[in-house]
Design a protein around this motif. Structure first.
Motif, PDB file in Angstrom:
ATOM      1  N   VAL A  99      -4.348  -2.316  -6.608  1.00  0.00           N
ATOM      2  CA  VAL A  99      -3.189  -2.290  -5.583  1.00  0.00           C
ATOM      3  C   VAL A  99      -3.758  -2.785  -4.090  1.00  0.00           C
ATOM      4  O   VAL A  99      -3.280  -3.524  -3.542  1.00  0.00           O
ATOM      5  CB  VAL A  99      -2.755  -0.570  -5.323  1.00  0.00           C
ATOM      6  CG1 VAL A  99      -1.943  -0.581  -4.010  1.00  0.00           C
ATOM      7  CG2 VAL A  99      -2.086  -0.140  -6.285  1.00  0.00           C
ATOM      8  N   THR A 126      -1.140  -0.398   1.936  1.00  0.00           N
ATOM      9  CA  THR A 126      -1.408   0.506   0.987  1.00  0.00           C
ATOM     10  C   THR A 126      -1.632   2.053   1.734  1.00  0.00           C
ATOM     11  O   THR A 126      -1.064   2.872   1.396  1.00  0.00           O
ATOM     12  CB  THR A 126      -2.878   0.302   0.262  1.00  0.00           C
ATOM     13  OG1 THR A 126      -2.501  -0.978  -0.374  1.00  0.00           O
ATOM     14  CG2 THR A 126      -3.096   1.332  -0.830  1.00  0.00           C
ATOM     15  N   ALA A 135       0.657   5.337   1.018  1.00  0.00           N
ATOM     16  CA  ALA A 135      -0.024   6.346   0.449  1.00  0.00           C
ATOM     17  C   ALA A 135       0.291   7.551   1.177  1.00  0.00           C
ATOM     18  O   ALA A 135       0.647   8.502   0.577  1.00  0.00           O
ATOM     19  CB  ALA A 135      -1.581   6.063   0.370  1.00  0.00           C
ATOM     20  N   LEU A 176      -1.255   6.821  -5.892  1.00  0.00           N
ATOM     21  CA  LEU A 176      -1.122   6.036  -4.610  1.00  0.00           C
ATOM     22  C   LEU A 176      -2.136   6.978  -3.518  1.00  0.00           C
ATOM     23  O   LEU A 176      -2.947   6.318  -2.734  1.00  0.00           O
ATOM     24  CB  LEU A 176      -0.241   5.543  -3.939  1.00  0.00           C
ATOM     25  CG  LEU A 176      -0.218   4.362  -3.226  1.00  0.00           C
ATOM     26  CD1 LEU A 176      -0.935   3.346  -3.690  1.00  0.00           C
ATOM     27  CD2 LEU A 176       1.086   3.768  -2.688  1.00  0.00           C
TER      28      LEU A 176
END
Length: 167
Positions: free
Chosen positions: A68, A77, A81, A110
């Motif tokens: 990712v 990210t 998350a 995640l």
């Protein structure tokens, strides 16, 4: 010295997010009690869930973060998350069935990237000679949040339980 965490706006943000993220883990310490009361789970149910969560943590950190991060970048990210982690806590807090609890598990994958990304942001904010001080300060913040998190989770659970009992 904790002063290193105050010298840069990014480090202050990393410190705050790290503190809240680690403190939120206090909810896991309360999970067996919560799941028993809310879902009627016994020790075996809790054990299976926590084992599944641990396996997902390992898989996520070993594989997903590697896949990712290069595609989305650290900032996107991290934002995703944190959003997903918030949604997962809402799902767990409102879950009325085992199915909902297990359906929320993909959301956690995640969220296991949060701490490594925060550490990366922090490391890039200081000189190489300051890395040791930074690691020590971040460890101190994590330890403090590990102390505070369970107390906040317990108090929240007790208040919610009292409100449910009163209704």
């Amino acid at each position: 010295s904790l002063r290193i965490l105050l010298m840069d706006p990014l480090l202050r943000m990393v410190t705050a997010v790290l503190f809240l993220n680690v403190a939120s883990a206090g909810a896991y310490q309360l999970w067996p009690t919560y799941a028993a009361k809310r879902l009627g789970w016994g020790p075996a149910d809790t054990g299976v869930y926590l084992t599944t969560l641990g396996a997902l943590s390992f898989t996520s950190q070993a594989l997903c973060v590697r896949w990712v991060l290069p595609r989305l970048g650290e900032r996107v990210t991290l934002a995703a998350a944190l959003l997903v982690e918030s949604l997962r806590f809402v799902a767990l807090g409102t879950a009325s069935s085992t199915a909902v609890v297990y359906l929320s598990l993909p959301l956690v994958a995640l969220s296991f990237s949060i701490v490594p990304i925060l550490n990366s942001f922090a490391a890039s904010s200081v000189l190489p000679a300051q890395q040791g001080r930074l690691c020590g300060a971040l460890a101190a913040v994590s330890t403090l949040s590990e102390l505070v998190g369970p107390m906040v989770a317990l108090r929240s659970f007790a208040q919610a339980s009292a409100q449910v009992s009163a209704s």
